[in-house]
Design an enzyme around this catalytic site. Structure first.
Site, PDB file in Angstrom:
ATOM      1  N   ALA A  25       0.802  -1.215   0.000  1.00  0.00           N
ATOM      2  CA  ALA A  25       0.000   0.000   0.000  1.00  0.00           C
ATOM      3  C   ALA A  25       0.842   1.274   0.000  1.00  0.00           C
ATOM      4  O   ALA A  25       0.344   2.348   0.306  1.00  0.00           O
ATOM      5  CB  ALA A  25      -0.918  -0.020   1.220  1.00  0.00           C
TER       6      ALA A  25
ATOM      7  N   ASN B 290       2.624  -3.197   7.588  1.00  0.00           N
ATOM      8  CA  ASN B 290       3.484  -3.977   6.688  1.00  0.00           C
ATOM      9  C   ASN B 290       4.323  -3.057   5.813  1.00  0.00           C
ATOM     10  O   ASN B 290       5.411  -3.409   5.387  1.00  0.00           O
ATOM     11  CB  ASN B 290       2.629  -4.894   5.819  1.00  0.00           C
ATOM     12  CG  ASN B 290       2.098  -6.061   6.617  1.00  0.00           C
ATOM     13  OD1 ASN B 290       2.825  -6.979   6.951  1.00  0.00           O
ATOM     14  ND2 ASN B 290       0.821  -6.009   6.958  1.00  0.00           N
TER      15      ASN B 290
ATOM     16  N   HIS C 246      -0.101   7.061   3.621  1.00  0.00           N
ATOM     17  CA  HIS C 246       1.315   6.798   3.916  1.00  0.00           C
ATOM     18  C   HIS C 246       2.174   7.843   3.202  1.00  0.00           C
ATOM     19  O   HIS C 246       2.115   7.952   1.973  1.00  0.00           O
ATOM     20  CB  HIS C 246       1.730   5.414   3.417  1.00  0.00           C
ATOM     21  CG  HIS C 246       0.956   4.289   4.039  1.00  0.00           C
ATOM     22  ND1 HIS C 246       0.967   4.043   5.393  1.00  0.00           N
ATOM     23  CD2 HIS C 246       0.168   3.349   3.491  1.00  0.00           C
ATOM     24  CE1 HIS C 246       0.222   2.989   5.650  1.00  0.00           C
ATOM     25  NE2 HIS C 246      -0.292   2.558   4.517  1.00  0.00           N
TER      26      HIS C 246
HETATM   27  N1  LIG Z   1       1.991  -5.817   2.362  1.00  0.00           N
HETATM   28  C1  LIG Z   1       0.986  -4.966   2.555  1.00  0.00           C
HETATM   29  O1  LIG Z   1       1.029  -3.801   2.124  1.00  0.00           O
HETATM   30  C2  LIG Z   1      -0.237  -5.418   3.289  1.00  0.00           C
HETATM   31  C3  LIG Z   1      -1.383  -4.642   3.268  1.00  0.00           C
HETATM   32  C4  LIG Z   1      -2.496  -5.098   3.931  1.00  0.00           C
HETATM   33  C5  LIG Z   1      -2.454  -6.283   4.643  1.00  0.00           C
HETATM   34  N2  LIG Z   1      -1.316  -7.008   4.700  1.00  0.00           N
HETATM   35  C6  LIG Z   1      -1.224  -8.269   5.468  1.00  0.00           C
HETATM   36  O2  LIG Z   1      -1.745  -9.341   4.687  1.00  0.00           O
HETATM   37  C7  LIG Z   1      -2.365 -10.305   5.551  1.00  0.00           C
HETATM   38  C8  LIG Z   1      -3.783 -10.593   5.049  1.00  0.00           C
HETATM   39  O3  LIG Z   1      -4.547  -9.409   5.090  1.00  0.00           O
HETATM   40  P1  LIG Z   1      -6.135  -9.467   4.941  1.00  0.00           P
HETATM   41  O4  LIG Z   1      -6.616  -8.058   4.862  1.00  0.00           O
HETATM   42  O5  LIG Z   1      -6.515 -10.439   3.894  1.00  0.00           O
HETATM   43  O6  LIG Z   1      -6.531 -10.068   6.383  1.00  0.00           O
HETATM   44  P2  LIG Z   1      -7.896 -10.816   6.773  1.00  0.00           P
HETATM   45  O7  LIG Z   1      -7.956 -10.771   8.256  1.00  0.00           O
HETATM   46  O8  LIG Z   1      -9.031 -10.318   5.972  1.00  0.00           O
HETATM   47  O9  LIG Z   1      -7.619 -12.338   6.319  1.00  0.00           O
HETATM   48  C9  LIG Z   1      -6.606 -13.139   6.881  1.00  0.00           C
HETATM   49  C10 LIG Z   1      -7.046 -14.604   6.747  1.00  0.00           C
HETATM   50  O10 LIG Z   1      -5.962 -15.438   7.122  1.00  0.00           O
HETATM   51  C11 LIG Z   1      -6.452 -16.476   7.961  1.00  0.00           C
HETATM   52  N3  LIG Z   1      -5.367 -16.943   8.823  1.00  0.00           N
HETATM   53  C12 LIG Z   1      -4.872 -16.365   9.952  1.00  0.00           C
HETATM   54  N4  LIG Z   1      -3.872 -17.107  10.452  1.00  0.00           N
HETATM   55  C13 LIG Z   1      -3.731 -18.159   9.618  1.00  0.00           C
HETATM   56  C14 LIG Z   1      -2.844 -19.277   9.610  1.00  0.00           C
HETATM   57  N5  LIG Z   1      -1.938 -19.480  10.579  1.00  0.00           N
HETATM   58  N6  LIG Z   1      -2.958 -20.190   8.609  1.00  0.00           N
HETATM   59  C15 LIG Z   1      -3.904 -20.022   7.633  1.00  0.00           C
HETATM   60  N7  LIG Z   1      -4.759 -18.983   7.594  1.00  0.00           N
HETATM   61  C16 LIG Z   1      -4.678 -18.068   8.581  1.00  0.00           C
HETATM   62  C17 LIG Z   1      -7.613 -15.850   8.729  1.00  0.00           C
HETATM   63  O11 LIG Z   1      -8.513 -16.834   9.215  1.00  0.00           O
HETATM   64  C18 LIG Z   1      -8.236 -14.959   7.653  1.00  0.00           C
HETATM   65  O12 LIG Z   1      -9.222 -15.639   6.912  1.00  0.00           O
HETATM   66  C19 LIG Z   1      -2.330  -9.711   6.967  1.00  0.00           C
HETATM   67  O13 LIG Z   1      -1.275 -10.282   7.714  1.00  0.00           O
HETATM   68  C20 LIG Z   1      -2.083  -8.232   6.733  1.00  0.00           C
HETATM   69  O14 LIG Z   1      -1.379  -7.633   7.804  1.00  0.00           O
HETATM   70  C21 LIG Z   1      -0.222  -6.615   4.002  1.00  0.00           C
END
Ligand SMILES: NC(=O)c1ccc[n+]([C@@H]2O[C@H](COP(=O)([O-])OP(=O)(O)OC[C@H]3O[C@@H](n4cnc5c(N)ncnc54)[C@H](O)[C@@H]3O)[C@@H](O)[C@H]2O)c1
Length: 275
Positions: A129, A196, A226
Site C-alpha cells: 500500500a 506492513n 502513507h
Molecule cells: N503488504 C501490505 O502492504 C499489506 C497490506 C495489507 C495487509 N497485509 C497483510 O496481509 C495479511 C492478510 O490481510 P487481509 O486483509 O486479507 O486479512 P484478513 O484478516 O481479511 O484475512 C486473513 C485470513 O488469514 C487467515 N489466517 C490467519 N492465520 C492463519 C494461519 N496461521 N494459517 C492459515 N490462515 C490463517 C484468517 O482466518 C483470515 O481468513 C495480513 O497479515 C495483513 O497484515 C499486508
C-alpha cells in the site's frame, strides 16, 4: 513461462487479500496459471471461497504442507505470526513464495536469502500500500541517510491493537493523536496488522532499525495515508499515498491487493517494467 505449463498457485489465508487474489487469478490469469489450492486456519473460509470459485470444495486442503505440495507459487495472505514459517517451508521445498504479511519477515532477510539460494526458490515481496519502493531501491545503491514513514489512519483502524488499547482511549477522539514514534522494527512489533509498509520500506532500504516511523490516529481521515520521505546521495524523494480501504477489511488498503496482482503479472510477463 514455458509454453503450455501453467504455474500452480496456492493461497494461504482466505480473507480480504487472499479472496481478492484468488478471484483475480481465476478471472484474469487463466492462460498462464491455475489456482491449485486454498487454505485457511478457519476451514469454513477456504470452503466458502472454493465453492464460490469452482462451485465445490476441490480447492480446499487441510494444512499448509498439502498446499505447498500442490503449488509452484505459494501466496501468503494470512498473518505476520506465520508468514516467516510459510516462507521458510515453501523455500525449503524449492517453491516460489509471495509474502503479504511482510512484518513477520523482519530480521529474517539473511535466512530467506540462504533458503532461497539453497532450494532454488524465489521470494516476492510486493510494495503493497505504499509508493516509493522503486526509488528507494535505486537510491540505496548510492547511499541513503534517512527514510521516514508517516502513517495516518482513522482511529477505527487501530481497533484491537494491544499497544494502542493499553495506552490510549481513541473513542470520541476529536484531534489527531500521535500513537507511535520510533523504528520500523518496533512499529512492526506493536502494529502487526497495520504497518506492513514499514517492514517493506525497511527491507528495501536501510533496514528496519534505521527506518523511522510515525503513526497518527486522525479522526477526520477516511483513508490509509502513507507519506514516505527519503534523503539520499542520488535524490530526495517524497511520496504520499492516499489509500482507499478494502471493503472486507478496513485495516487493509485496496492498493495492497492490486500490488500483489501486479507482482504476479511481473512474474508471468517476459517484459519487467519498473525497478
Ligand atoms: N503488504 C501490505 O502492504 C499489506 C497490506 C495489507 C495487509 N497485509 C497483510 O496481509 C495479511 C492478510 O490481510 P487481509 O486483509 O486479507 O486479512 P484478513 O484478516 O481479511 O484475512 C486473513 C485470513 O488469514 C487467515 N489466517 C490467519 N492465520 C492463519 C494461519 N496461521 N494459517 C492459515 N490462515 C490463517 C484468517 O482466518 C483470515 O481468513 C495480513 O497479515 C495483513 O497484515 C499486508
Amino acid at each position: 513461462m514455458v509454453k503450455n505449463i501453467k504455474l500452480k498457485i496456492g493461497i494461504v489465508g482466505c480473507g480480504a487479500i487472499g479472496s481478492s487474489l484468488a478471484k483475480a487469478i481465476t478471472a484474469n490469469f487463466r492462460r498462464h496459471t491455475v489456482l491449485a489450492a486454498v487454505y485457511d486456519i478457519k476451514p469454513e473460509k477456504s470452503l466458502a471461497l472454493s465453492r464460490k470459485l469452482v462451485k465445490n470444495a476441490r480447492l480446499c486442503v487441510n494444512g499448509l504442507e498439502n498446499l505447498i505440495e500442490k503449488s509452484d507459487l505459494v501466496i501468503e495472505a494470512s498473518s505476520g505470526k506465520v508468514s516467516w514459517e510459510i516462507a521458510a517451508k515453501s523455500l525449503s521445498r524449492g517453491r516460489k513464495v509471495m509474502v503479504m504479511s511482510i512484518g513477520g519477515l523482519t530480521g529474517h532477510l539473511e535466512q530467506l536469502l540462504v533458503l532461497a539460494s539453497r532450494g532454488g526458490g524465489q521470494v516476492y515481496l510486493p510494495s503493497g500500500a505504499v509508493c516509493g519502493i522503486d526509488g528507494l531501491k535505486a537510491a540505496n545503491i548510492a547511499g541513503i541517510s534517512k527514510v521516514t514513514l508517516t502513517t495516518r489512519k482513522n482511529p477505527a483502524a487501530f481497533a484491537g491493537v494491544e499497544y494502542v488499547t493499553r495506552r490510549f482511549k481513541l473513542s470520541g477522539l476529536k484531534k489527531d493523536k500521535v500513537l507511535f514514534n520510533g523504528s520500523a522494527a518496533s512499529a512492526v512489533k506493536y502494529f502487526p496488522q497495520n504497518i506492513n509498509v514499514a517492514a517493506v520500506l525497511g527491507l528495501a532500504g536501510i533496514g528496519a532499525a534505521k527506518t523511522r516511523v510515525r503513526i497518527i490516529a486522525c479522526p477526520q481521515v477516511k483513508k490509509n495515508i502513507h507519506e514516505v520521505l527519503i534523503e539520499s546521495k542520488a535524490a530526495n524523494i517524497f511520496t504520499r499515498t492516499e489509500n482507499i480501504l478494502h471493503p472486507q477489511n478496513p485495516k487493509t488498503s485496496y492498493l495492497a491487493v492490486l500490488s500483489a496482482i501486479a507482482t504476479l503479472k511481473q512474474i508471468l510477463q517476459p517484459v519487467k517494467i519498473g525497478t
